[in-house]
Structures are given as C-alpha cells and as structure tokens.
Design a protein around this motif. Structure first.
Motif, PDB file in Angstrom:
ATOM      1  N   GLU A  78      16.221  56.707  75.160  1.00  9.09           N
ATOM      2  CA  GLU A  78      17.453  56.001  75.514  1.00  9.09           C
ATOM      3  C   GLU A  78      18.558  57.063  75.516  1.00  9.09           C
ATOM      4  OE1 GLU A  78      19.860  52.912  72.997  1.00  9.09           O
ATOM      5  OE2 GLU A  78      18.061  51.932  73.801  1.00  9.09           O
ATOM      6  N   PRO A  79      19.527  56.994  76.436  1.00 14.36           N
ATOM      7  CA  PRO A  79      20.610  57.990  76.412  1.00 14.36           C
ATOM      8  C   PRO A  79      21.276  58.060  75.028  1.00 14.36           C
ATOM      9  CG  PRO A  79      20.756  56.659  78.391  1.00 14.36           C
ATOM     10  CD  PRO A  79      19.695  56.028  77.519  1.00 14.36           C
ATOM     11  N   THR A  87      16.471  49.458  73.444  1.00 19.96           N
ATOM     12  CA  THR A  87      15.164  49.725  74.027  1.00 19.96           C
ATOM     13  C   THR A  87      14.162  49.639  72.891  1.00 19.96           C
ATOM     14  OG1 THR A  87      16.197  51.217  75.634  1.00 19.96           O
ATOM     15  CG2 THR A  87      13.812  51.410  75.350  1.00 19.96           C
ATOM     16  N   PHE A  88      13.058  48.931  73.124  1.00 12.53           N
ATOM     17  CA  PHE A  88      12.080  48.660  72.077  1.00 12.53           C
ATOM     18  C   PHE A  88      10.697  49.115  72.514  1.00 12.53           C
ATOM     19  CE2 PHE A  88      15.567  45.774  71.810  1.00 12.53           C
ATOM     20  CZ  PHE A  88      15.807  45.597  70.458  1.00 12.53           C
ATOM     21  N   GLY A  97      18.962  58.775  72.045  1.00  8.85           N
ATOM     22  CA  GLY A  97      18.912  60.227  72.065  1.00  8.85           C
ATOM     23  C   GLY A  97      17.675  60.850  71.444  1.00  8.85           C
ATOM     24  N   VAL A  98      16.703  60.041  71.037  1.00  6.57           N
ATOM     25  CA  VAL A  98      15.491  60.552  70.395  1.00  6.57           C
ATOM     26  C   VAL A  98      14.291  60.279  71.300  1.00  6.57           C
ATOM     27  CG1 VAL A  98      13.951  60.351  68.397  1.00  6.57           C
ATOM     28  CG2 VAL A  98      16.429  60.170  68.087  1.00  6.57           C
ATOM     29  N   ARG A  99      13.588  61.352  71.702  1.00  9.67           N
ATOM     30  CA  ARG A  99      12.360  61.170  72.493  1.00  9.67           C
ATOM     31  C   ARG A  99      11.298  60.528  71.612  1.00  9.67           C
ATOM     32  NH1 ARG A  99      10.428  65.354  76.745  1.00  9.67           N
ATOM     33  NH2 ARG A  99       8.694  65.463  75.314  1.00  9.67           N
ATOM     34  N   THR A 100      10.739  59.432  72.092  1.00 13.50           N
ATOM     35  CA  THR A 100       9.761  58.671  71.327  1.00 13.50           C
ATOM     36  C   THR A 100       8.455  58.628  72.116  1.00 13.50           C
ATOM     37  OG1 THR A 100      11.559  57.338  70.410  1.00 13.50           O
ATOM     38  CG2 THR A 100       9.332  56.437  70.238  1.00 13.50           C
ATOM     39  N   PRO A 101       7.320  58.966  71.488  1.00  7.78           N
ATOM     40  CA  PRO A 101       6.052  58.982  72.227  1.00  7.78           C
ATOM     41  C   PRO A 101       5.605  57.579  72.633  1.00  7.78           C
ATOM     42  CG  PRO A 101       5.668  59.441  69.900  1.00  7.78           C
ATOM     43  CD  PRO A 101       7.153  59.368  70.094  1.00  7.78           C
ATOM     44  N   ASP A 106       0.865  50.344  75.100  1.00  5.59           N
ATOM     45  CA  ASP A 106       2.121  49.996  74.429  1.00  5.59           C
ATOM     46  C   ASP A 106       2.881  48.961  75.253  1.00  5.59           C
ATOM     47  OD1 ASP A 106       1.734  51.692  72.289  1.00  5.59           O
ATOM     48  OD2 ASP A 106       3.184  53.198  72.946  1.00  5.59           O
ATOM     49  N   ARG A 107       3.865  48.333  74.608  1.00  8.81           N
ATOM     50  CA  ARG A 107       4.801  47.418  75.280  1.00  8.81           C
ATOM     51  C   ARG A 107       6.185  48.023  75.171  1.00  8.81           C
ATOM     52  NH1 ARG A 107       2.643  43.675  78.486  1.00  8.81           N
ATOM     53  NH2 ARG A 107       4.571  42.527  78.352  1.00  8.81           N
ATOM     54  N   LEU A 108       6.824  48.214  76.306  1.00  9.39           N
ATOM     55  CA  LEU A 108       8.179  48.750  76.371  1.00  9.39           C
ATOM     56  C   LEU A 108       9.096  47.614  76.772  1.00  9.39           C
ATOM     57  CD1 LEU A 108      10.079  51.238  76.363  1.00  9.39           C
ATOM     58  CD2 LEU A 108       9.560  51.469  78.803  1.00  9.39           C
TER      59      LEU A 108
END
Length: 128
Positions: A78-79, A87-88, A97-101, A106-108
């Motif tokens: 997320e910016p 964003t979940f 601001g954190v890159r999440t694998p 998965d469900r986005l």
C-alpha cells in the motif's frame, strides 16, 4: 518424481506471473515480473484498474501495488500515505509502505468489499 508441468493450471501461461481474480466487479488481472501492477481509481497511476473501480468509492485512487519478482515471489504494498479503507491479506491489514509477501491461494482485499483470489505461478516459494 514426475517433472512439474511448466504451465499455469489457471490460465495455461508458461511464465512466472500472478493471477488476481475478483468477482465483483468482474475483473481478472495477470501480471508478470517488471514494474508493479498498480490497483486503484486514478487512471494515470493505475491505468489497468481505474475504469473497473471508477464507481467504487471504497477503493482509493492509489490503493495498492503488486510486484512480481523474476524468482516468482509476489509482493503487495500500500502506498506510504496509506489508503482510506485499508488493504488486507488473508484478513489482516497490511501496513502502509511495507512490502508484504503474497502466496498462492491468498485472499487480497481492498477495503471491505473488493476481494481477489490470488494464484501465483512460477519458481518461487508458495507458488502453484
């Protein structure tokens, strides 16, 4: 052990990519290694998704981006300024601001209503 099929079971494509499928609005996005896929309502920032989300005010203009690395790993971010409704990933809110694998199956979710099923195809961990 039998050799692994080089084609994606979801779309038949042979290369590393992520497939995002949303039922409402009806939207299917394929994205491979390279620049991020931006998701949002801003047509300049997110040209591939802006039209689909134009009437969805719970999706931010600059909501999130998906990056696929050449090794097959997939990331959502997320910016840094955040999105209005969050964003979940699998029900847990990701930090701005954190890159999440992201992994296969998965469900986005964008806000409370927009949900994507995630299919990852490639050589990286957590791929199908």
């Amino acid at each position: 052990m039998a050799p692994r099929d080089a084609r994606c079971a979801s779309c038949g494509r042979p290369r590393t990519h992520v497939l995002l499928v949303c039922a409402e609005p009806c939207l299917e996005l394929r994205h491979g290694p390279g620049p991020p896929l931006r998701i949002g309502r801003d047509p300049d920032w997110a040209p591939r998704t802006a039209a689909a989300f134009a009437d969805w005010d719970k999706v931010s203009r600059r909501h999130a981006s998906i990056t696929v690395e050449p090794d097959g790993t997939v990331w959502v971010e997320e910016p840094a300024t955040g999105s209005r409704n969050g964003t979940f990933l699998n029900g847990a809110r990701i930090a701005p601001g954190v890159r999440t694998p992201v992994r296969d199956s998965d469900r986005l979710r964008l806000g409370l209503r927009i949900s994507f099923a995630v299919r990852v195809h490639g050589p990286g961990p957590g791929t199908g």
